[in-house]
Design a protein around this motif. Structure first.
Motif, PDB file in Angstrom:
ATOM      1  N   ASP A   1       0.838  -1.200   0.000  1.00  0.00           N
ATOM      2  CA  ASP A   1       0.000   0.000   0.000  1.00  0.00           C
ATOM      3  C   ASP A   1       0.878   1.257   0.000  1.00  0.00           C
ATOM      4  OD1 ASP A   1      -2.381   1.456   0.098  1.00  0.00           O
ATOM      5  OD2 ASP A   1      -2.298   1.576   2.288  1.00  0.00           O
ATOM      6  N   ALA A   2       1.918   1.243   0.814  1.00  0.00           N
ATOM      7  CA  ALA A   2       2.788   2.411   0.965  1.00  0.00           C
ATOM      8  C   ALA A   2       3.603   2.711  -0.303  1.00  0.00           C
ATOM      9  CB  ALA A   2       3.721   2.222   2.151  1.00  0.00           C
ATOM     10  N   LEU A   3       3.713   1.719  -1.202  1.00  0.00           N
ATOM     11  CA  LEU A   3       4.459   1.943  -2.445  1.00  0.00           C
ATOM     12  C   LEU A   3       3.686   2.812  -3.440  1.00  0.00           C
ATOM     13  CD1 LEU A   3       5.781  -1.691  -3.130  1.00  0.00           C
ATOM     14  CD2 LEU A   3       7.060   0.203  -2.117  1.00  0.00           C
ATOM     15  N   ASN A   4       2.367   2.925  -3.224  1.00  0.00           N
ATOM     16  CA  ASN A   4       1.517   3.725  -4.121  1.00  0.00           C
ATOM     17  C   ASN A   4       1.731   3.415  -5.598  1.00  0.00           C
ATOM     18  OD1 ASN A   4      -0.180   5.359  -2.491  1.00  0.00           O
ATOM     19  ND2 ASN A   4       1.665   6.455  -1.804  1.00  0.00           N
ATOM     20  N   LEU A   5       1.654   2.152  -5.952  1.00  0.00           N
ATOM     21  CA  LEU A   5       1.878   1.756  -7.341  1.00  0.00           C
ATOM     22  C   LEU A   5       0.672   2.144  -8.195  1.00  0.00           C
ATOM     23  CD1 LEU A   5       3.280  -1.801  -6.557  1.00  0.00           C
ATOM     24  CD2 LEU A   5       4.600   0.188  -7.326  1.00  0.00           C
ATOM     25  N   PRO A   6       0.917   2.551  -9.440  1.00  0.00           N
ATOM     26  CA  PRO A   6      -0.202   2.936 -10.301  1.00  0.00           C
ATOM     27  C   PRO A   6      -1.127   1.748 -10.564  1.00  0.00           C
ATOM     28  CG  PRO A   6       1.859   2.821 -11.535  1.00  0.00           C
ATOM     29  CD  PRO A   6       2.216   2.669 -10.099  1.00  0.00           C
ATOM     30  N   GLY A   7      -2.419   1.968 -10.448  1.00  0.00           N
ATOM     31  CA  GLY A   7      -3.386   0.900 -10.705  1.00  0.00           C
ATOM     32  C   GLY A   7      -3.519  -0.101  -9.577  1.00  0.00           C
ATOM     33  N   VAL A   8      -2.781   0.083  -8.523  1.00  0.00           N
ATOM     34  CA  VAL A   8      -2.876  -0.829  -7.367  1.00  0.00           C
ATOM     35  C   VAL A   8      -3.553  -0.080  -6.224  1.00  0.00           C
ATOM     36  CG1 VAL A   8      -1.562  -2.123  -5.636  1.00  0.00           C
ATOM     37  CG2 VAL A   8      -0.798  -2.099  -8.026  1.00  0.00           C
ATOM     38  N   GLN A   9      -4.647  -0.660  -5.765  1.00  0.00           N
ATOM     39  CA  GLN A   9      -5.388  -0.026  -4.680  1.00  0.00           C
ATOM     40  C   GLN A   9      -5.558  -1.060  -3.576  1.00  0.00           C
ATOM     41  OE1 GLN A   9      -9.437   0.810  -5.766  1.00  0.00           O
ATOM     42  NE2 GLN A   9      -9.824   2.083  -3.978  1.00  0.00           N
ATOM     43  N   MET A  10      -4.765  -0.968  -2.530  1.00  0.00           N
ATOM     44  CA  MET A  10      -4.817  -1.991  -1.494  1.00  0.00           C
ATOM     45  C   MET A  10      -6.000  -1.726  -0.568  1.00  0.00           C
ATOM     46  SD  MET A  10      -2.476  -3.980  -2.446  1.00  0.00           S
ATOM     47  CE  MET A  10      -1.878  -5.093  -1.194  1.00  0.00           C
ATOM     48  N   LYS A  11      -7.104  -2.402  -0.889  1.00  0.00           N
ATOM     49  CA  LYS A  11      -8.341  -2.136  -0.179  1.00  0.00           C
ATOM     50  C   LYS A  11      -8.809  -3.355   0.620  1.00  0.00           C
ATOM     51  CE  LYS A  11     -12.913  -0.292  -1.162  1.00  0.00           C
ATOM     52  NZ  LYS A  11     -13.898   0.014  -2.200  1.00  0.00           N
ATOM     53  N   TYR A  12      -8.588  -4.542   0.072  1.00  0.00           N
ATOM     54  CA  TYR A  12      -9.125  -5.744   0.706  1.00  0.00           C
ATOM     55  C   TYR A  12      -8.034  -6.683   1.182  1.00  0.00           C
ATOM     56  CZ  TYR A  12     -13.406  -4.232  -1.583  1.00  0.00           C
ATOM     57  OH  TYR A  12     -14.481  -3.502  -2.004  1.00  0.00           O
ATOM     58  N   LEU A  13      -8.243  -7.197   2.385  1.00  0.00           N
ATOM     59  CA  LEU A  13      -7.360  -8.203   2.948  1.00  0.00           C
ATOM     60  C   LEU A  13      -8.237  -9.397   3.321  1.00  0.00           C
ATOM     61  CD1 LEU A  13      -4.537  -8.991   3.848  1.00  0.00           C
ATOM     62  CD2 LEU A  13      -4.877  -7.659   5.936  1.00  0.00           C
ATOM     63  N   SER A  14      -8.170 -10.448   2.491  1.00  0.00           N
ATOM     64  CA  SER A  14      -9.056 -11.608   2.646  1.00  0.00           C
ATOM     65  C   SER A  14      -8.328 -12.720   3.382  1.00  0.00           C
ATOM     66  CB  SER A  14      -9.501 -12.083   1.246  1.00  0.00           C
ATOM     67  OG  SER A  14     -10.264 -13.276   1.338  1.00  0.00           O
ATOM     68  N   MET A  15      -8.684 -12.910   4.662  1.00  0.00           N
ATOM     69  CA  MET A  15      -8.025 -13.923   5.494  1.00  0.00           C
ATOM     70  C   MET A  15      -9.053 -14.450   6.490  1.00  0.00           C
ATOM     71  SD  MET A  15      -4.463 -11.969   6.650  1.00  0.00           S
ATOM     72  CE  MET A  15      -5.121 -10.907   7.958  1.00  0.00           C
ATOM     73  N   GLY A  16      -8.958 -15.751   6.771  1.00  0.00           N
ATOM     74  CA  GLY A  16      -9.786 -16.327   7.822  1.00  0.00           C
ATOM     75  C   GLY A  16     -10.917 -17.155   7.281  1.00  0.00           C
ATOM     76  N   MET A  17     -11.074 -18.337   7.880  1.00  0.00           N
ATOM     77  CA  MET A  17     -12.146 -19.267   7.528  1.00  0.00           C
ATOM     78  C   MET A  17     -12.882 -19.625   8.832  1.00  0.00           C
ATOM     79  SD  MET A  17     -10.018 -21.457   4.702  1.00  0.00           S
ATOM     80  CE  MET A  17      -8.962 -22.331   5.818  1.00  0.00           C
ATOM     81  N   THR A  18     -13.657 -20.698   8.786  1.00  0.00           N
ATOM     82  CA  THR A  18     -14.477 -21.045   9.955  1.00  0.00           C
ATOM     83  C   THR A  18     -13.676 -21.072  11.261  1.00  0.00           C
ATOM     84  OG1 THR A  18     -16.128 -22.225   8.677  1.00  0.00           O
ATOM     85  CG2 THR A  18     -15.842 -22.937  10.975  1.00  0.00           C
ATOM     86  N   ASP A  19     -12.530 -21.724  11.245  1.00  0.00           N
ATOM     87  CA  ASP A  19     -11.797 -21.891  12.508  1.00  0.00           C
ATOM     88  C   ASP A  19     -10.949 -20.671  12.871  1.00  0.00           C
ATOM     89  OD1 ASP A  19     -12.684 -24.512  12.965  1.00  0.00           O
ATOM     90  OD2 ASP A  19     -11.155 -25.318  11.615  1.00  0.00           O
ATOM     91  N   SER A  20     -10.747 -19.782  11.934  1.00  0.00           N
ATOM     92  CA  SER A  20      -9.721 -18.761  12.143  1.00  0.00           C
ATOM     93  C   SER A  20     -10.189 -17.325  11.907  1.00  0.00           C
ATOM     94  CB  SER A  20      -8.548 -19.050  11.202  1.00  0.00           C
ATOM     95  OG  SER A  20      -8.987 -19.029   9.856  1.00  0.00           O
ATOM     96  N   TYR A  21     -11.461 -17.127  11.606  1.00  0.00           N
ATOM     97  CA  TYR A  21     -11.844 -15.783  11.157  1.00  0.00           C
ATOM     98  C   TYR A  21     -11.725 -14.723  12.254  1.00  0.00           C
ATOM     99  CZ  TYR A  21     -16.532 -16.185  13.239  1.00  0.00           C
ATOM    100  OH  TYR A  21     -17.575 -16.325  14.101  1.00  0.00           O
ATOM    101  N   ARG A  22     -11.912 -15.121  13.514  1.00  0.00           N
ATOM    102  CA  ARG A  22     -11.811 -14.099  14.572  1.00  0.00           C
ATOM    103  C   ARG A  22     -10.379 -13.603  14.706  1.00  0.00           C
ATOM    104  NH1 ARG A  22     -15.856 -17.585  17.438  1.00  0.00           N
ATOM    105  NH2 ARG A  22     -17.835 -16.463  17.239  1.00  0.00           N
ATOM    106  N   VAL A  23      -9.432 -14.528  14.667  1.00  0.00           N
ATOM    107  CA  VAL A  23      -8.015 -14.153  14.708  1.00  0.00           C
ATOM    108  C   VAL A  23      -7.673 -13.304  13.482  1.00  0.00           C
ATOM    109  CG1 VAL A  23      -5.655 -15.074  14.564  1.00  0.00           C
ATOM    110  CG2 VAL A  23      -7.318 -16.149  16.095  1.00  0.00           C
ATOM    111  N   ALA A  24      -8.207 -13.700  12.339  1.00  0.00           N
ATOM    112  CA  ALA A  24      -7.933 -12.964  11.095  1.00  0.00           C
ATOM    113  C   ALA A  24      -8.401 -11.512  11.210  1.00  0.00           C
ATOM    114  CB  ALA A  24      -8.606 -13.649   9.910  1.00  0.00           C
ATOM    115  N   ILE A  25      -9.553 -11.312  11.764  1.00  0.00           N
ATOM    116  CA  ILE A  25     -10.083  -9.944  11.905  1.00  0.00           C
ATOM    117  C   ILE A  25      -9.208  -9.147  12.878  1.00  0.00           C
ATOM    118  CG2 ILE A  25     -12.063  -8.581  12.743  1.00  0.00           C
ATOM    119  CD1 ILE A  25     -13.831 -10.929  11.587  1.00  0.00           C
ATOM    120  N   GLU A  26      -8.796  -9.787  13.953  1.00  0.00           N
ATOM    121  CA  GLU A  26      -7.869  -9.103  14.875  1.00  0.00           C
ATOM    122  C   GLU A  26      -6.588  -8.686  14.157  1.00  0.00           C
ATOM    123  OE1 GLU A  26      -9.302 -11.657  18.781  1.00  0.00           O
ATOM    124  OE2 GLU A  26      -7.197 -11.774  18.178  1.00  0.00           O
TER     125      GLU A  26
END
Ligand SMILES: *Cc1c(COP(=O)(O)O)cnc(C)c1O
Length: 217
Positions: free
Chosen positions: A176-201
């Motif tokens: 995100d900090a590199l500010n590359l053209p055409g790159v918009q760091m908006k979504y971070l997709s992590m976490g499934m049934t067993d791990s989603y709470r940790v992922a959100i943290e």
């Protein structure tokens, strides 16, 4: 509890900041449809066949994320159906996606999958190769990089996932900090049934959940 109740409970737990992707592999269109009735907006599919069957009855009512392994002979069909690809991890696939998108006159939002556990058999870009990989994607004008996705090595212990999610979040901030053209760091997709709470943290704003909604596979 029913599928509908599971989805409603999950949506209220996640709140407005975290998006739910219903991980629908091997589920019937009727089951997937129940999730939409309960208020889910995004369906994640690993397999084209499942996806098409569900798409026939749900269609544009949902947003469709591809969360499976990309295969070259399926790229055209994936692009014609999906709104986002969460699993881009090779220049070969990027080039095919870019080509097909330009044929179809559209752009494809993608998340780059990170092999955060550095597992030999796992898909995803290695952490140390991520920056140069994303810099090379910049030349594909039909691909819009919108964030990162990771699975992490499988475990049933939620805390086990934390370092992998943490590494991925740091990479997310770095890119995100590199500010590359055409790159918009908006979504971070992590976490499934067993791990989603940790992922959100650890900073996830997309979680991909199957078993907790539908029951064990
Ligand atoms: C199956 C799957 C999920 C959901 O897993 P559950 O443990 O059933 O919640 C999430 N992401 C991907 C890529 C999957 O294939």
């Amino acid at each position: 509890m029913s599928i509908e109740q599971n989805v409603k409970k999950l949506l209220s737990e996640l709140g407005p900041e975290v998006q739910l992707v219903v991980a629908a592999k091997n589920r019937t269109p009727a089951e997937v449809s129940e999730c939409i009735s309960a208020g889910a907006k995004i369906i994640g599919q690993n397999y084209l066949q499942d996806a098409r069957r569900a798409y026939q009855i749900i269609g544009e009512e949902a947003t469709w994320h591809f969360i499976g392994r990309l295969q070259r002979n399926k790229i055209t069909r994936i692009i014609s159906m999906f709104d986002m690809i969460e699993t881009l991890d090779s220049l070969e696939m990027a080039s095919l996606v870019n080509h097909e998108c330009s044929e179809m006159g559209r752009k494809m939002p993608v998340l780059v999958e990170v092999n955060s556990g550095r597992e030999a058999q796992k898909s995803g870009v290695l952490p140390e190769e991520l920056e140069s990989f994303i810099k090379r994607l910049v030349s594909y004008d039909r691909i819009k990089v919108m964030g990162l996705m990771t699975m992490g090595p499988l475990s049933i212990e939620p805390e086990y996932y934390r370092p992998y999610f943490s590494i991925t979040r740091k990479l997310f901030e770095h890119i995100d900090a590199l500010n590359l053209p055409g790159v918009q760091m908006k979504y971070l997709s992590m976490g499934m049934t067993d791990s989603y709470r940790v992922a959100i943290e650890e900073g996830a704003n997309i979680v991909r959940i199957g078993s907790k909604i539908f029951g064990p596979r």
